[in-house]
Design a protein around this motif. Structure first.
Motif, PDB file in Angstrom:
ATOM      1  N   SER A   1       1.258   2.849   7.223  1.00 35.49           N
ATOM      2  CA  SER A   1       1.217   4.011   8.106  1.00 35.49           C
ATOM      3  C   SER A   1      -0.232   4.429   8.343  1.00 35.49           C
ATOM      4  N   ARG A   2      -0.542   4.817   9.577  1.00 35.86           N
ATOM      5  CA  ARG A   2      -1.893   5.309   9.878  1.00 35.86           C
ATOM      6  C   ARG A   2      -2.126   6.718   9.350  1.00 35.86           C
ATOM      7  N   ASP A   3      -1.082   7.350   8.827  1.00 39.07           N
ATOM      8  CA  ASP A   3      -1.189   8.699   8.271  1.00 39.07           C
ATOM      9  C   ASP A   3      -1.664   8.582   6.820  1.00 39.07           C
ATOM     10  N   CYS A   4      -2.869   9.101   6.558  1.00 33.48           N
ATOM     11  CA  CYS A   4      -3.480   8.886   5.235  1.00 33.48           C
ATOM     12  C   CYS A   4      -3.052   9.917   4.198  1.00 33.48           C
ATOM     13  N   ARG A   5      -2.157  10.848   4.551  1.00 32.47           N
ATOM     14  CA  ARG A   5      -1.819  11.903   3.592  1.00 32.47           C
ATOM     15  C   ARG A   5      -1.060  11.385   2.376  1.00 32.47           C
ATOM     16  N   TRP A   6      -0.357  10.259   2.584  1.00 27.46           N
ATOM     17  CA  TRP A   6       0.349   9.601   1.478  1.00 27.46           C
ATOM     18  C   TRP A   6       0.142   8.091   1.653  1.00 27.46           C
ATOM     19  N   PRO A   7      -0.055   7.339   0.549  1.00 29.14           N
ATOM     20  CA  PRO A   7      -0.023   5.869   0.644  1.00 29.14           C
ATOM     21  C   PRO A   7       1.403   5.475   1.033  1.00 29.14           C
ATOM     22  N   TRP A   8       1.559   4.835   2.207  1.00 29.02           N
ATOM     23  CA  TRP A   8       2.862   4.806   2.858  1.00 29.02           C
ATOM     24  C   TRP A   8       3.041   3.471   3.575  1.00 29.02           C
TER      25      TRP A   8
ATOM     26  N   PHE B   1      14.723  -7.135  -2.226  1.00 28.09           N
ATOM     27  CA  PHE B   1      13.631  -7.696  -3.030  1.00 28.09           C
ATOM     28  C   PHE B   1      12.271  -7.460  -2.370  1.00 28.09           C
ATOM     29  N   GLU B   2      12.225  -7.417  -1.044  1.00 26.19           N
ATOM     30  CA  GLU B   2      10.950  -7.102  -0.385  1.00 26.19           C
ATOM     31  C   GLU B   2      10.606  -5.613  -0.579  1.00 26.19           C
ATOM     32  N   THR B   3      11.610  -4.767  -0.651  1.00 20.54           N
ATOM     33  CA  THR B   3      11.374  -3.349  -0.960  1.00 20.54           C
ATOM     34  C   THR B   3      10.865  -3.204  -2.390  1.00 20.54           C
ATOM     35  N   GLU B   4      11.433  -3.999  -3.299  1.00 18.62           N
ATOM     36  CA  GLU B   4      10.953  -3.996  -4.685  1.00 18.62           C
ATOM     37  C   GLU B   4       9.484  -4.427  -4.736  1.00 18.62           C
ATOM     38  N   LEU B   5       9.151  -5.486  -3.979  1.00 18.07           N
ATOM     39  CA  LEU B   5       7.763  -5.969  -3.938  1.00 18.07           C
ATOM     40  C   LEU B   5       6.821  -4.870  -3.445  1.00 18.07           C
ATOM     41  N   ALA B   6       7.200  -4.218  -2.365  1.00 15.37           N
ATOM     42  CA  ALA B   6       6.367  -3.137  -1.817  1.00 15.37           C
ATOM     43  C   ALA B   6       6.241  -1.991  -2.816  1.00 15.37           C
ATOM     44  N   SER B   7       7.346  -1.646  -3.471  1.00 13.44           N
ATOM     45  CA  SER B   7       7.361  -0.512  -4.405  1.00 13.44           C
ATOM     46  C   SER B   7       6.486  -0.774  -5.619  1.00 13.44           C
ATOM     47  N   THR B   8       6.631  -1.960  -6.207  1.00 10.86           N
ATOM     48  CA  THR B   8       5.861  -2.252  -7.422  1.00 10.86           C
ATOM     49  C   THR B   8       4.377  -2.386  -7.092  1.00 10.86           C
ATOM     50  N   ALA B   9       4.047  -2.976  -5.933  1.00 11.39           N
ATOM     51  CA  ALA B   9       2.640  -3.099  -5.542  1.00 11.39           C
ATOM     52  C   ALA B   9       2.026  -1.721  -5.310  1.00 11.39           C
ATOM     53  N   LEU B  10       2.760  -0.860  -4.641  1.00  9.38           N
ATOM     54  CA  LEU B  10       2.261   0.486  -4.341  1.00  9.38           C
ATOM     55  C   LEU B  10       2.102   1.295  -5.642  1.00  9.38           C
TER      56      LEU B  10
ATOM     57  N   MET C   1      -3.933  -3.705  -0.986  1.00 13.10           N
ATOM     58  CA  MET C   1      -2.481  -3.864  -0.930  1.00 13.10           C
ATOM     59  C   MET C   1      -2.091  -5.313  -0.681  1.00 13.10           C
ATOM     60  N   ARG C   2      -2.819  -5.983   0.208  1.00  8.49           N
ATOM     61  CA  ARG C   2      -2.515  -7.408   0.471  1.00  8.49           C
ATOM     62  C   ARG C   2      -2.605  -8.220  -0.813  1.00  8.49           C
ATOM     63  N   GLU C   3      -3.647  -7.952  -1.606  1.00  7.62           N
ATOM     64  CA  GLU C   3      -3.814  -8.684  -2.859  1.00  7.62           C
ATOM     65  C   GLU C   3      -2.654  -8.374  -3.814  1.00  7.62           C
ATOM     66  N   ALA C   4      -2.297  -7.100  -3.905  1.00 12.33           N
ATOM     67  CA  ALA C   4      -1.215  -6.708  -4.828  1.00 12.33           C
ATOM     68  C   ALA C   4       0.129  -7.292  -4.386  1.00 12.33           C
TER      69      ALA C   4
ATOM     70  N   ILE D   1       0.204  -5.445   7.742  1.00 13.31           N
ATOM     71  CA  ILE D   1      -0.690  -5.965   6.701  1.00 13.31           C
ATOM     72  C   ILE D   1      -0.195  -7.286   6.124  1.00 13.31           C
ATOM     73  N   LEU D   2       1.070  -7.599   6.320  1.00 15.94           N
ATOM     74  CA  LEU D   2       1.625  -8.840   5.753  1.00 15.94           C
ATOM     75  C   LEU D   2       2.975  -9.091   6.398  1.00 15.94           C
ATOM     76  N   LYS D   3       3.306 -10.365   6.644  1.00 14.23           N
ATOM     77  CA  LYS D   3       4.669 -10.693   7.043  1.00 14.23           C
ATOM     78  C   LYS D   3       5.275 -11.608   6.001  1.00 14.23           C
ATOM     79  N   THR D   4       6.503 -11.300   5.591  1.00 16.72           N
ATOM     80  CA  THR D   4       7.190 -12.099   4.582  1.00 16.72           C
ATOM     81  C   THR D   4       8.417 -12.751   5.225  1.00 16.72           C
ATOM     82  N   GLY D   5       9.332 -13.239   4.389  1.00 16.38           N
ATOM     83  CA  GLY D   5      10.512 -13.919   4.910  1.00 16.38           C
ATOM     84  C   GLY D   5      11.307 -13.066   5.880  1.00 16.38           C
ATOM     85  N   LEU D   6      11.465 -11.798   5.567  1.00 12.48           N
ATOM     86  CA  LEU D   6      12.255 -10.914   6.421  1.00 12.48           C
ATOM     87  C   LEU D   6      11.394  -9.878   7.151  1.00 12.48           C
ATOM     88  N   CYS D   7      10.516  -9.206   6.409  1.00 13.74           N
ATOM     89  CA  CYS D   7       9.896  -7.975   6.941  1.00 13.74           C
ATOM     90  C   CYS D   7       8.447  -8.146   7.409  1.00 13.74           C
TER      91      CYS D   7
END
Lengths: 136, 136
Positions: free
Chosen positions: B28-35, B61-70, B130-133, B17-23
Motif C-alpha cells: 500500500s502507498r499509505d505509510c501509516r501502517w506496513p500494509w 499459504f501465500e497469506t501466511e507467507l505475507a504475514s510471517t514476513a511482515l 520485504m522482497r528479501e523476507a 513487489i512480488l508475484k507468486t503462484g497465485l497472488c
C-alpha cells in the motif's frame, strides 16, 4: 496439552451454534449485521500463521462453509472475512454478511457504534436456519 | 479465459513487489501502517469462496507467507488479515502490521483518516526488505 478454553469476551458476546473439526462456529449477539465468529479450538493461538499447515487449510474450508452458508441464507451483497484480534487475542475469524444499507456500509463493522441485541425469537430462528445451511 | 486485469484503484493505491503462484503481492502507498495487499491473479472473483479449493489453499499459504514476513520485518504487535471488498470488488486480501501506538489502534484501519505517502527512499528500502523476507 491444555484443554481449549474460550476467551470470556467471545463467550459473552456470541453463542455457539455448531462445532466442526476445527472451529466453534458462533453467532454474534449483535444483530446489526448477520455475523459469525469462527474460533479454532486450539490453545494459545493468536495468529493464523501459528496454526499448523493442516489446521490452516481446515480453517480455510470452514471459513468457506460459513461464508457460503451466510451468503445463501441472507443474500448479502458482500461477505467480509477478517482475523483482527487487536483486543481479544484468542484467534477468531469474523465472517459477516454486508448490505448496502447496513450500519457503516461500506466501512468496516469493528468498533462501530453500539451493539444491539436480537429479539429472542429472531435469534433462535436465525440460529436454526444457519445450522441447517451449515449442515446441508 | 480473459487475461487477468488489476482493478485501477488497487493499481493506483499500491505497488507490486512480488508475484507468486497465485497472488500479486502489493505494498500500500499509505505509510501509516506496513500494509500488504494480496491480489489473486484470477478473473471475475469477488469472494474467497469463488476461488477453486486449490486456489483457496494457495491463498492461505501465500497469506501466511505475507504475514510471517511482515511480522519478522516489523516486529508488529498483531497482524490483521482481512478480505472486505465492499468498495473495490476485485478480490484482495489485506495483511497489515499493527502496533499499539499506530493510527486508530485497536480499531480497524479501513476507512480511517487520510492516506499518507511514503518518502521515496523509505518506500524503496521497505520494498527491498520485504522482497528479501518474502523470498528467504
Amino acid at each position: 496439552m491444555d484443554a481449549f478454553k474460550l476467551d470470556h469476551r467471545l463467550a459473552n458476546d456470541s453463542i455457539s451454534i455448531l462445532k466442526t473439526g476445527l472451529c466453534d462456529f458462533r453467532l454474534s449477539r449483535d444483530c446489526r449485521w448477520p455475523w459469525l465468529i469462527l474460533v479454532p479450538q486450539r490453545t494459545d493461538i493468536t495468529e493464523i500463521f501459528e496454526l499448523t499447515p493442516l489446521d490452516q487449510v481446515m480453517l480455510t474450508f470452514e471459513t468457506e462453509l460459513a461464508s457460503t452458508a451466510l451468503k445463501k441464507v441472507t443474500g448479502a451483497t458482500k461477505i467480509n472475512v477478517a482475523a483482527i484480534g487487536n483486543i481479544v487475542r484468542q484467534l477468531h475469524v469474523h465472517v459477516v454478511a454486508r448490505f448496502e444499507d447496513d450500519p457503516n456500509w461500506p466501512g468496516p463493522i469493528w468498533g462501530y457504534g453500539k451493539p444491539e441485541a436480537y429479539e429472542d425469537a429472531k435469534r433462535d430462528q436465525f440460529i436454526k436456519t444457519m445450522r441447517e445451511a451449515l449442515s446441508s
